[in-house]
Motif scaffolding. Structure first.
Motif: not given
Length: 149
Positions: A76, A79, A83
């Motif tokens: 997580r 990511e 992003s």
């Protein structure tokens, strides 16, 4: 007069034969010693107990749950950083997830299809560094465990 080469060759052959004879003698006396057999059995039992203890540690459900939580957290975080455009931090977290993953080859296949090529290349370059760091940490942990004994 004999050639110097021949004399040196004979001396080398005699030395090798003497060394081989000593090795055979030492091995026979060592194997025939009852104390050697006892020490060997004790050493094997100790190694077996140690291996069983480590096996129990590896399959501890509480640790596996923590590893799974850590794995998901790292994925997580990776990511999230990706992003935001922070590729280096994202790769750092994804490489940590790869380190604790049970099937790293499968995870790499997923990363290959989901990550941008540039980020995937960064991750591939990071893998040897992660392995070295993991080995160093493992060796240090084993050294500390051996000191306690």
């Amino acid at each position: 007069m004999p050639c110097v080469r021949t004399v040196l060759g004979l001396l080398a052959a005699c030395g090798a034969i003497a060394f081989l004879g000593y090795c055979i003698y030492f091995d026979r006396s060592r194997r025939g010693d009852p104390a050697f057999k006892r020490r060997l059995r004790e050493k094997r039992r100790a190694q077996q107990r140690k291996a069983e203890g480590r096996g129990a540690q590896l399959w501890d459900p509480a640790k596996n749950e923590k590893l799974q939580e850590f794995f998901l957290h790292e994925v997580r975080m990776g990511e999230l950083w990706l992003s935001r455009g922070e590729h280096r931090m994202g790769v750092e977290h994804l490489s940590n997830a790869l380190l604790v993953c049970g099937q790293p080859q499968e995870l790499l296949k997923v990363f290959k299809h989901t990550l941008p090529p540039k980020v995937f290349e960064m991750l591939l370059h990071k893998i040897p560094l992660i392995c070295q760091q993991f080995e160093a940490d493992t060796n240090e942990q084993e050294y500390l465990e051996d000191d306690r004994d």
